[in-house]
Scaffold this active site. Structure first.
Site, PDB file in Angstrom:
ATOM      1  N   ARG A   1     -11.908  14.515 -15.075  1.00  0.00           N
ATOM      2  CA  ARG A   1     -12.194  13.532 -14.031  1.00  0.00           C
ATOM      3  C   ARG A   1     -12.678  12.227 -14.636  1.00  0.00           C
ATOM      4  O   ARG A   1     -12.534  11.152 -14.043  1.00  0.00           O
ATOM      5  CB  ARG A   1     -13.240  14.105 -13.066  1.00  0.00           C
ATOM      6  CG  ARG A   1     -13.735  13.113 -12.033  1.00  0.00           C
ATOM      7  CD  ARG A   1     -14.505  13.771 -10.903  1.00  0.00           C
ATOM      8  NE  ARG A   1     -15.468  14.766 -11.343  1.00  0.00           N
ATOM      9  CZ  ARG A   1     -16.662  14.503 -11.857  1.00  0.00           C
ATOM     10  NH1 ARG A   1     -17.036  13.241 -12.060  1.00  0.00           N
ATOM     11  NH2 ARG A   1     -17.481  15.480 -12.194  1.00  0.00           N
TER      12      ARG A   1
ATOM     13  N   LYS B   1       3.675  -0.285  -5.103  1.00  0.00           N
ATOM     14  CA  LYS B   1       4.739  -1.263  -4.922  1.00  0.00           C
ATOM     15  C   LYS B   1       5.442  -1.566  -6.249  1.00  0.00           C
ATOM     16  O   LYS B   1       6.181  -0.746  -6.763  1.00  0.00           O
ATOM     17  CB  LYS B   1       4.166  -2.526  -4.302  1.00  0.00           C
ATOM     18  CG  LYS B   1       4.058  -2.526  -2.787  1.00  0.00           C
ATOM     19  CD  LYS B   1       3.258  -1.413  -2.184  1.00  0.00           C
ATOM     20  CE  LYS B   1       3.088  -1.619  -0.671  1.00  0.00           C
ATOM     21  NZ  LYS B   1       2.226  -0.562  -0.081  1.00  0.00           N
TER      22      LYS B   1
ATOM     23  N   TYR C   1      -4.174  -7.574   4.675  1.00  0.00           N
ATOM     24  CA  TYR C   1      -3.351  -6.391   4.933  1.00  0.00           C
ATOM     25  C   TYR C   1      -3.963  -5.569   6.073  1.00  0.00           C
ATOM     26  O   TYR C   1      -5.178  -5.347   6.103  1.00  0.00           O
ATOM     27  CB  TYR C   1      -3.316  -5.612   3.622  1.00  0.00           C
ATOM     28  CG  TYR C   1      -2.677  -4.263   3.590  1.00  0.00           C
ATOM     29  CD1 TYR C   1      -1.386  -4.045   4.063  1.00  0.00           C
ATOM     30  CD2 TYR C   1      -3.364  -3.191   3.007  1.00  0.00           C
ATOM     31  CE1 TYR C   1      -0.807  -2.791   3.971  1.00  0.00           C
ATOM     32  CE2 TYR C   1      -2.794  -1.940   2.899  1.00  0.00           C
ATOM     33  CZ  TYR C   1      -1.510  -1.738   3.394  1.00  0.00           C
ATOM     34  OH  TYR C   1      -0.947  -0.486   3.290  1.00  0.00           O
TER      35      TYR C   1
ATOM     36  N   ASP D   1      -6.570  -9.269  -3.318  1.00  0.00           N
ATOM     37  CA  ASP D   1      -5.420  -8.375  -3.251  1.00  0.00           C
ATOM     38  C   ASP D   1      -4.235  -9.148  -3.817  1.00  0.00           C
ATOM     39  O   ASP D   1      -3.737 -10.096  -3.210  1.00  0.00           O
ATOM     40  CB  ASP D   1      -5.170  -7.963  -1.798  1.00  0.00           C
ATOM     41  CG  ASP D   1      -4.040  -6.934  -1.662  1.00  0.00           C
ATOM     42  OD1 ASP D   1      -3.193  -6.859  -2.579  1.00  0.00           O
ATOM     43  OD2 ASP D   1      -4.004  -6.230  -0.637  1.00  0.00           O
TER      44      ASP D   1
END
Length: 392
Positions: free
Chosen positions: A59, A209, A112, A184
């Protein structure tokens, strides 16, 4: 006179090909291994209790995560990078790393949609107040600062409307009061925009994306400045953040061709929009890479390229039935909410009522397009036949 041992800084495309990998560390294999692991063993108790070994528990990182984080750190010019399991997860982690109960955050009104939902639902529940602001505000952002303002969230260009922001001006004012600046940067990726060089502290992208680029994995990244890295690192560790190694591998694979793909996306988009703007039923193209776009000057100053995501408004007389008929007639553009992959996509858009700080009263039928890697002539022909079916 420079030292004979000094090396010139690598250019972007070279970084994309070499960053985050060390073949000689893995028996000469070009790509780093995909490490599936949870438990890490120690050679002895002393090493275990002192933490004197590179990895302690999966982790907390492994060679696969280190490869992508290291590559993105170099490409973004960051103090450190954290990987998230989606773009929205990256946005949430970045915001939560710099706000606490009693704080106030400013978020651009063109953010967004899921970012707005997070701001409207999660943040008030933990005692963080939110103010949405006009994307054109620039240095006047300071008029909205409160005594407890600790973060300013930007996004350029904005979702759906593709409005540009003066990010450096906003960042300068925010930093003057010690607030963390977030951006962003999914639309441009760090290939076409370098937020940290503009005063941003946390550069975020939905790696789903363009980074992955093949519509086959979910991923997000947060690149931090020196002043924001310690809090981001600590918060992600406390939250137990971890991304599956197979998804990270797909991100690494996509990274190597990111620049080449973006060049083609941009070229195809300019070709398609060059044709679309002259069609009689089209009113406005939304794409800052075009000289006719209101945000073109800011885009030209702060960005080095434009991606494949754009939008257009139909003429005022266009009905919803005609807009939907157009979308349903498309054969090469899939109807899907994501973007950034090799394929072209389309979705219907309604701008009216999408904002709160600066209401948009434009009651037009609009379409968002992602221009993929197909031949642009075929994409144009598909739009042409769909317009003919929708408008007769």
């Amino acid at each position: 006179m420079s030292s004979t041992n000094s090396k010139p800084p690598l250019r972007q495309d070279t970084k994309l090909a070499h960053a985050g990998r060390d073949p000689l560390a893995f028996h000469g294999f070009v790509n780093p291994p995909v490490v599936h692991a949870s438990t890490v063993l120690y050679p002895d108790t002393k090493t275990m209790v002192t933490g004197a070994q590179t990895y302690s528990y999966a982790r907390r990182g492994n060679p696969t995560t280190d490869s992508l984080e290291g590559a993105m750190k170099e490409i973004e010019g960051a103090a450190g990078v954290k990987i998230a399991n989606s773009g929205l997860n990256a946005i949430a982690l970045a915001i939560l790393s710099c706000v606490k109960s009693g704080d106030h955050i400013l978020i651009v009104d063109t953010a967004y949609g899921p970012t707005r939902h997070f701001a409207d639902t999660v943040l008030p529940g933990i005692g963080v107040s939110v103010t949405f602001y006009d994307p054109k505000i620039g240095a006047d952002i300071k008029s909205l600062f409160q005594e407890n303002t600790t973060a300013v969230f930007t996004e350029a260009p904005g979702s759906l409307t593709f409005e540009m922001q003066d990010v450096p001006a906003i960042a300068a004012e925010a930093r003057a009061i010690g607030a963390t600046v977030l951006m962003d940067n999914t639309w441009a990726s760090p290939i076409y925009c370098q937020p940290l060089s503009m005063g941003v502290d946390l550069s975020i992208q939905a790696g789903t994306k363009y980074l992955v680029g093949h519509s086959d994995a979910m991923l997000g990244t947060v690149a931090a400045s020196e002043r924001a890295w310690e809090k981001l690192d600590a918060f992600c560790g406390a939250m137990g953040c971890h991304v599956a190694p197979d998804d990270i591998y797909l991100g690494l694979r996509g990274l190597r061709t990111l620049s080449v793909r973006l060049e083609r996306h941009q070229r195809n988009t300019l070709a398609v929009l060059g044709w679309l703007k002259d069609q009689p039923n089209i009113d406005r193209i939304r794409y800052p890479g075009l000289e006719s776009d209101p945000g073109h000057a800011l885009w030209k100053r702060d960005f080095s390229g434009a991606s494949g995501l754009c939008a257009f408004d139909f003429s005022e007389s266009t009905t919803q039935e005609q807009a939907y008929a157009f979308l349903d007639a498309l054969t090469l553009y899939g109807l899907g909410y994501s973007w950034g992959g090799f394929e072209s996509l389309a979705i219907p858009v309604r701008l009216k009522g999408s904002r709160t700080a600066t209401p948009v009263n434009l009651d037009r039928q609009s379409v968002r397009l992602h221009i993929g890697l197909e031949d642009p002539e075929d994409l144009i022909a598909d739009l042409d036949q769909a317009l003919a079916k929708a408008f007769g």
